[in-house]
Scaffold this motif. Structure first.
Motif: not given
Length: 118
Positions: A6-10, A20-22, A25-29, A68-74
């Motif tokens: 997921v790339m955020s530039q805004c 939306d990016a958050l 990211t959580l859905i994918f995780a 993010l850490e709770i969802y293991d997004v490291e």
């Protein structure tokens, strides 16, 4: 497992792109994908500590970034140049993130099976 970036530039203060990016990211995780998130340009401001979004009438999504850490997004990355452009360093960020130069960002992008740009 699929590699998703997921790339955020805004800016976190424009529209709902960071929110939306958050969520994405959580859905994918949650469905066990190998998800990474790259912040560049004004999006790096979403990771800045000690923000007071309520003072300008915005919802505090910044505290949700810490989940993010709770969802293991490291795999959180920031553009090295963007940090410099906004006078930030890694110690100014809410969560641990690895700073990448342009070449490293390109390598990261090429290693993904899916890239979502928000």
């Amino acid at each position: 497992m699929i590699n998703v970036l997921v790339m955020s530039q805004c800016s976190p203060f424009d529209d709902l792109n960071i929110r939306d990016a958050l969520d994405m990211t959580l859905i994918f995780a949650a469905v066990d994908q190998n998800v990474s998130w790259l912040f560049s340009g004004p999006a790096v401001l979403a990771l800045k500590k000690h923000q007071q979004p309520n003072n300008i009438g915005l919802k505090d999504l910044f505290k949700n970034i810490k989940t993010l850490e709770i969802y293991d997004v490291e795999n959180i990355f920031v553009c090295e140049k963007s940090l410099l452009d906004y006078g930030l360093n890694k110690h100014d960020l809410l969560i641990e993130a690895k700073a990448l130069n342009f070449s490293q960002q390109q390598t990261l992008i090429k290693a993904q099976q899916h890239v979502v740009n928000l």
